[in-house]
Write a protein that holds these residues in place. Sequence first.
Motif, PDB file in Angstrom:
ATOM      1  N   TYR A  98       1.427 -15.651 -21.913  1.00 32.38           N
ATOM      2  CA  TYR A  98       0.320 -15.078 -21.167  1.00 32.38           C
ATOM      3  C   TYR A  98      -0.790 -14.668 -22.121  1.00 32.38           C
ATOM      4  O   TYR A  98      -0.557 -14.321 -23.260  1.00 32.38           O
ATOM      5  CB  TYR A  98       0.781 -13.866 -20.364  1.00 32.38           C
ATOM      6  N   THR A  99      -2.040 -14.692 -21.662  1.00 35.98           N
ATOM      7  CA  THR A  99      -3.161 -14.300 -22.522  1.00 35.98           C
ATOM      8  C   THR A  99      -4.062 -13.264 -21.867  1.00 35.98           C
ATOM      9  O   THR A  99      -4.699 -12.478 -22.564  1.00 35.98           O
ATOM     10  CB  THR A  99      -4.016 -15.525 -22.899  1.00 35.98           C
ATOM     11  N   ASP A 100      -4.143 -13.232 -20.534  1.00 35.45           N
ATOM     12  CA  ASP A 100      -5.075 -12.334 -19.861  1.00 35.45           C
ATOM     13  C   ASP A 100      -4.774 -10.870 -20.154  1.00 35.45           C
ATOM     14  O   ASP A 100      -5.682 -10.039 -20.178  1.00 35.45           O
ATOM     15  CB  ASP A 100      -5.037 -12.566 -18.345  1.00 35.45           C
ATOM     16  N   ASP A 101      -3.525 -10.538 -20.369  1.00 36.10           N
ATOM     17  CA  ASP A 101      -3.137  -9.151 -20.607  1.00 36.10           C
ATOM     18  C   ASP A 101      -2.820  -8.880 -22.066  1.00 36.10           C
ATOM     19  O   ASP A 101      -2.182  -7.889 -22.402  1.00 36.10           O
ATOM     20  CB  ASP A 101      -1.920  -8.791 -19.742  1.00 36.10           C
ATOM     21  N   LEU A 102      -3.276  -9.750 -22.947  1.00 35.24           N
ATOM     22  CA  LEU A 102      -3.028  -9.597 -24.376  1.00 35.24           C
ATOM     23  C   LEU A 102      -4.360  -9.413 -25.091  1.00 35.24           C
ATOM     24  O   LEU A 102      -5.197 -10.311 -25.123  1.00 35.24           O
ATOM     25  CB  LEU A 102      -2.304 -10.832 -24.916  1.00 35.24           C
ATOM     26  N   HIS A 103      -4.556  -8.224 -25.642  1.00 36.14           N
ATOM     27  CA  HIS A 103      -5.796  -7.892 -26.333  1.00 36.14           C
ATOM     28  C   HIS A 103      -5.477  -7.682 -27.814  1.00 36.14           C
ATOM     29  O   HIS A 103      -4.697  -6.802 -28.164  1.00 36.14           O
ATOM     30  CB  HIS A 103      -6.419  -6.629 -25.748  1.00 36.14           C
ATOM     31  N   MET A 104      -6.092  -8.500 -28.671  1.00 32.17           N
ATOM     32  CA  MET A 104      -5.776  -8.462 -30.097  1.00 32.17           C
ATOM     33  C   MET A 104      -7.057  -8.351 -30.907  1.00 32.17           C
ATOM     34  O   MET A 104      -8.041  -9.038 -30.637  1.00 32.17           O
ATOM     35  CB  MET A 104      -5.002  -9.721 -30.500  1.00 32.17           C
ATOM     36  N   GLY A 105      -7.024  -7.481 -31.907  1.00 32.25           N
ATOM     37  CA  GLY A 105      -8.195  -7.316 -32.749  1.00 32.25           C
ATOM     38  C   GLY A 105      -7.872  -6.510 -33.989  1.00 32.25           C
ATOM     39  O   GLY A 105      -6.704  -6.373 -34.379  1.00 32.25           O
ATOM     40  N   CYS A 106      -8.900  -5.955 -34.595  1.00 37.15           N
ATOM     41  CA  CYS A 106      -8.779  -5.256 -35.877  1.00 37.15           C
ATOM     42  C   CYS A 106      -9.075  -3.768 -35.694  1.00 37.15           C
ATOM     43  O   CYS A 106      -9.635  -3.347 -34.691  1.00 37.15           O
ATOM     44  CB  CYS A 106      -9.746  -5.848 -36.898  1.00 37.15           C
ATOM     45  N   ASN A 123       2.144   2.179 -19.070  1.00 36.32           N
ATOM     46  CA  ASN A 123       2.019   0.857 -18.448  1.00 36.32           C
ATOM     47  C   ASN A 123       1.761  -0.245 -19.464  1.00 36.32           C
ATOM     48  O   ASN A 123       1.968  -1.415 -19.164  1.00 36.32           O
ATOM     49  CB  ASN A 123       0.875   0.870 -17.426  1.00 36.32           C
ATOM     50  N   SER A 124       1.278   0.123 -20.643  1.00 37.84           N
ATOM     51  CA  SER A 124       0.863  -0.870 -21.631  1.00 37.84           C
ATOM     52  C   SER A 124       1.640  -0.725 -22.928  1.00 37.84           C
ATOM     53  O   SER A 124       2.325   0.276 -23.155  1.00 37.84           O
ATOM     54  CB  SER A 124      -0.643  -0.740 -21.922  1.00 37.84           C
ATOM     55  N   ILE A 125       1.508  -1.734 -23.769  1.00 36.80           N
ATOM     56  CA  ILE A 125       2.011  -1.702 -25.144  1.00 36.80           C
ATOM     57  C   ILE A 125       0.815  -1.469 -26.061  1.00 36.80           C
ATOM     58  O   ILE A 125      -0.264  -2.026 -25.840  1.00 36.80           O
ATOM     59  CB  ILE A 125       2.693  -3.028 -25.508  1.00 36.80           C
ATOM     60  N   GLY A 144       4.240 -10.019 -19.749  1.00 39.81           N
ATOM     61  CA  GLY A 144       3.942  -9.456 -18.437  1.00 39.81           C
ATOM     62  C   GLY A 144       3.341  -8.068 -18.532  1.00 39.81           C
ATOM     63  O   GLY A 144       2.674  -7.614 -17.597  1.00 39.81           O
ATOM     64  N   ARG A 145       3.559  -7.375 -19.643  1.00 41.32           N
ATOM     65  CA  ARG A 145       2.918  -6.073 -19.868  1.00 41.32           C
ATOM     66  C   ARG A 145       1.550  -6.285 -20.512  1.00 41.32           C
ATOM     67  O   ARG A 145       1.362  -7.202 -21.303  1.00 41.32           O
ATOM     68  CB  ARG A 145       3.768  -5.190 -20.784  1.00 41.32           C
ATOM     69  N   VAL A 146       0.617  -5.417 -20.204  1.00 46.08           N
ATOM     70  CA  VAL A 146      -0.645  -5.410 -20.929  1.00 46.08           C
ATOM     71  C   VAL A 146      -0.358  -4.937 -22.349  1.00 46.08           C
ATOM     72  O   VAL A 146       0.354  -3.946 -22.552  1.00 46.08           O
ATOM     73  CB  VAL A 146      -1.670  -4.483 -20.256  1.00 46.08           C
ATOM     74  N   ALA A 147      -0.878  -5.637 -23.340  1.00 41.16           N
ATOM     75  CA  ALA A 147      -0.611  -5.294 -24.737  1.00 41.16           C
ATOM     76  C   ALA A 147      -1.916  -5.213 -25.510  1.00 41.16           C
ATOM     77  O   ALA A 147      -2.778  -6.088 -25.395  1.00 41.16           O
ATOM     78  CB  ALA A 147       0.316  -6.322 -25.380  1.00 41.16           C
ATOM     79  N   TYR A 148      -2.042  -4.142 -26.277  1.00 42.08           N
ATOM     80  CA  TYR A 148      -3.154  -3.963 -27.209  1.00 42.08           C
ATOM     81  C   TYR A 148      -2.562  -3.977 -28.611  1.00 42.08           C
ATOM     82  O   TYR A 148      -1.684  -3.172 -28.929  1.00 42.08           O
ATOM     83  CB  TYR A 148      -3.877  -2.646 -26.956  1.00 42.08           C
ATOM     84  N   ILE A 149      -3.044  -4.895 -29.452  1.00 39.39           N
ATOM     85  CA  ILE A 149      -2.476  -5.077 -30.793  1.00 39.39           C
ATOM     86  C   ILE A 149      -3.614  -5.069 -31.800  1.00 39.39           C
ATOM     87  O   ILE A 149      -4.559  -5.862 -31.693  1.00 39.39           O
ATOM     88  CB  ILE A 149      -1.700  -6.401 -30.884  1.00 39.39           C
ATOM     89  N   PHE A 150      -3.492  -4.191 -32.796  1.00 40.64           N
ATOM     90  CA  PHE A 150      -4.544  -4.065 -33.796  1.00 40.64           C
ATOM     91  C   PHE A 150      -3.967  -4.117 -35.196  1.00 40.64           C
ATOM     92  O   PHE A 150      -2.942  -3.513 -35.483  1.00 40.64           O
ATOM     93  CB  PHE A 150      -5.318  -2.761 -33.601  1.00 40.64           C
ATOM     94  N   ALA A 151      -4.658  -4.847 -36.059  1.00 35.10           N
ATOM     95  CA  ALA A 151      -4.262  -4.967 -37.464  1.00 35.10           C
ATOM     96  C   ALA A 151      -5.251  -4.213 -38.335  1.00 35.10           C
ATOM     97  O   ALA A 151      -6.467  -4.302 -38.143  1.00 35.10           O
ATOM     98  CB  ALA A 151      -4.204  -6.433 -37.883  1.00 35.10           C
TER      99      ALA A 151
END
Length: 268
Positions: free
Chosen positions: A2-10, A179-181, A219-226
Motif C-alpha cells: 500500500y502507498t496511500d497511507d505510507l508517508h515517508m520523509g526526512c 491509529n497510526s505508526i 493497512g495502518r497509516v504510517a509516518y516514517i522519518f529518517a
Amino acid sequence: MYTDDLHMGCSGWSYSRWIGKFYPEGSHLNKLLSMYSNTFDSVEVDSTYYSTPSVKTVSSWYESTTTNFKFCPKLDRTITHVNLLRDVEDKLQLFISKMRLLHNKLGPILIQLPPYLNFDPRLLENFIKILPKDLEFAVEFRNNSWLNDKTKSLLESYNIITVWSDSPFTKKVLWHTGNSIYLRLLGDRSIDETEFGTVQRERDDDITRWAEIIRNDEGRVAYIFANNHYEGFSPHTVDLLKEKLGLDRSTWPINHPDDKDDRQTTLF
C-alpha cells in the motif's frame, strides 16, 4: 504494497550540506522546501522544537508545499524539556494555534520527552487531557522507566501514538497505542553535521528489518522519518527503505546518485 497511507520523509529539509547532493548547486534556502515537497510527501519539523514559529513562517510552509503534503512538527521544548509538561496550557495553546495554520497538511504532532523525566503516569495523563482531541499526537520516550504496561494502557486509552525509535536512547518498543505508526530512524548522533550529504554508515540490515515490520502492519497509516545521523544522508535512507518495501525511488531535484557511488567505502 500500500502507498496511500505510507508517508515517508526526512527530519528537516533545510541542510546546506544537501546542496549539490540533493538540491542543485546554487539553490536558495527559501526554495528548498518546495523542491523537497516535490520529492517526499512528508517532513518532520525539528525547528519547532527550538521555538514556536510565527504565523508568517507556518503560512509559508503551507503555501510552499504540494497539495497532499504532511508536516509532523515537534512540540516546543519549553513545554516538554523546560516546564516538563506542567503548567503549560498557554504555551500549548499558542503552539497548537500556529500548527492549525497547516490545515489538512498537519500530521501527528511529535511529543519528545526528555531523558531526565522519569515515569509519572499522573503527570502524563494530566498533560494528555489538555491536548485537543481532533488532532493526532505521538509520544517518544527517552527514559526506559516509561516502557511498561501502565504507560501502554494509558496511551491506548487516549489513542496516543507510541513512537518507534531506532536509536540507542531507550529500548525499542513496537506498541500499537494509536491509529497510526510513527517511526523515527535516528541513529546515535556520532555522525558530525559536516559529514551530512554522504552515507557514512551503512544500515542496510536494520532498514531491511524495519521494512519487514512495516509490511506486517500493512493497512495502518504510517509516518516514517529518517535523520541525517542515521546513515549520514537521510534522503538516501528514505529511498533505501522505499526499495526494501518494493516501492520506486524518489525523483530528486538533481540527478539521483547510484547507491554504490553514494556510499563511502570505510565504515565507522
